[in-house]
Write a protein that holds these residues in place. Structure first.
Motif, PDB file in Angstrom:
ATOM      1  N   SER A 273      45.313   7.223   7.659  1.00  0.00           N
ATOM      2  CA  SER A 273      46.196   7.223   8.824  1.00  0.00           C
ATOM      3  C   SER A 273      45.416   7.371  10.126  1.00  0.00           C
ATOM      4  CB  SER A 273      47.227   8.356   8.706  1.00  0.00           C
ATOM      5  OG  SER A 273      48.029   8.160   7.568  1.00  0.00           O
ATOM      6  N   GLY A 274      44.086   7.439  10.031  1.00  0.00           N
ATOM      7  CA  GLY A 274      43.252   7.539  11.224  1.00  0.00           C
ATOM      8  C   GLY A 274      43.109   8.942  11.778  1.00  0.00           C
ATOM      9  N   ARG A 275      43.262   9.957  10.918  1.00  0.00           N
ATOM     10  CA  ARG A 275      43.171  11.347  11.364  1.00  0.00           C
ATOM     11  C   ARG A 275      42.162  12.122  10.518  1.00  0.00           C
ATOM     12  NH1 ARG A 275      48.908  10.377  11.564  1.00  0.00           N
ATOM     13  NH2 ARG A 275      49.231  11.314   9.526  1.00  0.00           N
ATOM     14  N   SER A 276      41.605  13.179  11.140  1.00  0.00           N
ATOM     15  CA  SER A 276      40.675  14.053  10.418  1.00  0.00           C
ATOM     16  C   SER A 276      40.598  15.402  11.126  1.00  0.00           C
ATOM     17  CB  SER A 276      39.281  13.427  10.357  1.00  0.00           C
ATOM     18  OG  SER A 276      38.404  14.241   9.600  1.00  0.00           O
TER      19      SER A 276
ATOM     20  N   ASN B 152      44.922  24.544  13.612  1.00  0.00           N
ATOM     21  CA  ASN B 152      43.643  23.878  13.426  1.00  0.00           C
ATOM     22  C   ASN B 152      43.534  22.679  14.368  1.00  0.00           C
ATOM     23  OD1 ASN B 152      42.631  25.565  11.356  1.00  0.00           O
ATOM     24  ND2 ASN B 152      43.918  24.503   9.879  1.00  0.00           N
ATOM     25  N   THR B 153      42.301  22.300  14.659  1.00  0.00           N
ATOM     26  CA  THR B 153      42.032  21.164  15.534  1.00  0.00           C
ATOM     27  C   THR B 153      41.824  19.911  14.699  1.00  0.00           C
ATOM     28  OG1 THR B 153      40.995  22.631  17.143  1.00  0.00           O
ATOM     29  CG2 THR B 153      40.472  20.294  17.321  1.00  0.00           C
ATOM     30  N   TYR B 154      42.438  18.815  15.147  1.00  0.00           N
ATOM     31  CA  TYR B 154      42.332  17.526  14.481  1.00  0.00           C
ATOM     32  C   TYR B 154      42.060  16.451  15.521  1.00  0.00           C
ATOM     33  CZ  TYR B 154      44.539  20.077  10.698  1.00  0.00           C
ATOM     34  OH  TYR B 154      44.810  21.003   9.730  1.00  0.00           O
ATOM     35  N   PHE B 155      41.617  15.288  15.051  1.00  0.00           N
ATOM     36  CA  PHE B 155      41.565  14.131  15.939  1.00  0.00           C
ATOM     37  C   PHE B 155      42.348  13.000  15.295  1.00  0.00           C
ATOM     38  CE2 PHE B 155      37.692  13.089  13.442  1.00  0.00           C
ATOM     39  CZ  PHE B 155      37.928  11.750  13.129  1.00  0.00           C
ATOM     40  N   GLU B 156      42.792  12.104  16.164  1.00  0.00           N
ATOM     41  CA  GLU B 156      43.536  10.930  15.733  1.00  0.00           C
ATOM     42  C   GLU B 156      43.003   9.731  16.505  1.00  0.00           C
ATOM     43  OE1 GLU B 156      48.074  10.647  15.094  1.00  0.00           O
ATOM     44  OE2 GLU B 156      47.741  10.342  17.246  1.00  0.00           O
ATOM     45  N   ILE B 157      42.848   8.622  15.822  1.00  0.00           N
ATOM     46  CA  ILE B 157      42.435   7.370  16.464  1.00  0.00           C
ATOM     47  C   ILE B 157      43.722   6.591  16.719  1.00  0.00           C
ATOM     48  CG2 ILE B 157      41.089   5.258  16.215  1.00  0.00           C
ATOM     49  CD1 ILE B 157      39.264   6.929  14.263  1.00  0.00           C
ATOM     50  N   PRO B 158      44.188   6.556  17.996  1.00  0.00           N
ATOM     51  CA  PRO B 158      45.495   5.960  18.293  1.00  0.00           C
ATOM     52  C   PRO B 158      45.650   4.509  17.848  1.00  0.00           C
ATOM     53  CG  PRO B 158      44.721   7.224  20.172  1.00  0.00           C
ATOM     54  CD  PRO B 158      43.586   7.160  19.182  1.00  0.00           C
ATOM     55  N   ASN B 159      44.635   3.697  17.973  1.00  0.00           N
ATOM     56  CA  ASN B 159      44.734   2.285  17.590  1.00  0.00           C
ATOM     57  C   ASN B 159      44.052   2.027  16.249  1.00  0.00           C
ATOM     58  OD1 ASN B 159      46.133   1.430  19.931  1.00  0.00           O
ATOM     59  ND2 ASN B 159      44.223   1.592  21.072  1.00  0.00           N
ATOM     60  N   TRP B 160      44.252   2.933  15.334  1.00  0.00           N
ATOM     61  CA  TRP B 160      43.569   2.904  14.043  1.00  0.00           C
ATOM     62  C   TRP B 160      43.671   1.551  13.347  1.00  0.00           C
ATOM     63  CZ3 TRP B 160      39.898   4.767  11.391  1.00  0.00           C
ATOM     64  CH2 TRP B 160      39.873   4.716   9.997  1.00  0.00           C
ATOM     65  N   LEU B 161      44.864   0.986  13.301  1.00  0.00           N
ATOM     66  CA  LEU B 161      45.048  -0.252  12.545  1.00  0.00           C
ATOM     67  C   LEU B 161      44.448  -1.474  13.248  1.00  0.00           C
ATOM     68  CD1 LEU B 161      48.563   0.351  10.990  1.00  0.00           C
ATOM     69  CD2 LEU B 161      46.298   0.649   9.950  1.00  0.00           C
ATOM     70  N   LYS B 162      44.048  -1.323  14.503  1.00  0.00           N
ATOM     71  CA  LYS B 162      43.288  -2.387  15.171  1.00  0.00           C
ATOM     72  C   LYS B 162      41.865  -2.427  14.629  1.00  0.00           C
ATOM     73  CE  LYS B 162      44.929  -3.076  19.861  1.00  0.00           C
ATOM     74  NZ  LYS B 162      44.600  -2.790  21.265  1.00  0.00           N
ATOM     75  N   HIS B 163      41.366  -1.252  14.212  1.00  0.00           N
ATOM     76  CA  HIS B 163      39.982  -1.131  13.769  1.00  0.00           C
ATOM     77  C   HIS B 163      39.812  -1.293  12.264  1.00  0.00           C
ATOM     78  CE1 HIS B 163      38.919   0.179  17.761  1.00  0.00           C
ATOM     79  NE2 HIS B 163      39.874   1.070  17.706  1.00  0.00           N
TER      80      HIS B 163
END
Length: 141
Positions: free
Chosen positions: A39-42, A86-97
């Motif tokens: 889902s583009g998160r970690s 907890n701290t997470y990151f998300e790649i907003p345009n994940w499905l573009k990449h």
């Protein structure tokens, strides 16, 4: 943590938004793809990112806040605290990449209304985490 095999599309290298990043921020962005779930998160804690992506670079931890700021400025990544604190990151345009053939269930909470956007504090005089070079100050946006 589980690293995943991901694809770098040829268009990546010709992208003007990628071209505005430093080379190290570009490498960090690609590294985020390997850490991200389908889902583009970690997890987004700085010690985790530094240890996972730059285990042989003792100076990476002091540069991570700047590299992350570059990615945030281009809208390529969003850091947040979830309801579990907890701290997470998300790649907003994940499905573009990435094209995910058979996506697995998300492993990390999504950014949502209960999440608070945060950013790494970059600047002289910021407190450091026991001399490790990891900045432990995060501020709400």
């Amino acid at each position: 943590h589980v690293m995943r095999i991901r694809t770098i599309k040829p268009e990546f290298w010709a992208s003007e938004s990628i071209g505005r990043l430093s080379r190290d921020a570009r490498l960090l962005f690609i590294g985020f793809w390997s850490l991200a779930d389908d889902s583009g998160r970690s997890r987004g804690a700085l010690p985790y990112l530094s240890g996972s992506l730059f285990p042989f670079d003792s100076d990476a931890s002091k540069h991570l806040p700047r590299w992350i700021s570059e990615l945030e400025a281009e809208g390529m990544v969003r850091f947040y605290k979830a309801a579990d604190s907890n701290t997470y990151f998300e790649i907003p345009n994940w499905l573009k990449h990435q094209k995910i053939e058979k996506p697995s269930a998300p492993k990390f909470p999504a950014f949502g209304e209960e999440s608070g956007s945060i950013r790494v504090v970059v600047g002289e005089g910021s407190p450091l985490d026991q001399g490790s070079g990891i900045r432990d100050s995060w501020s709400k946006r």
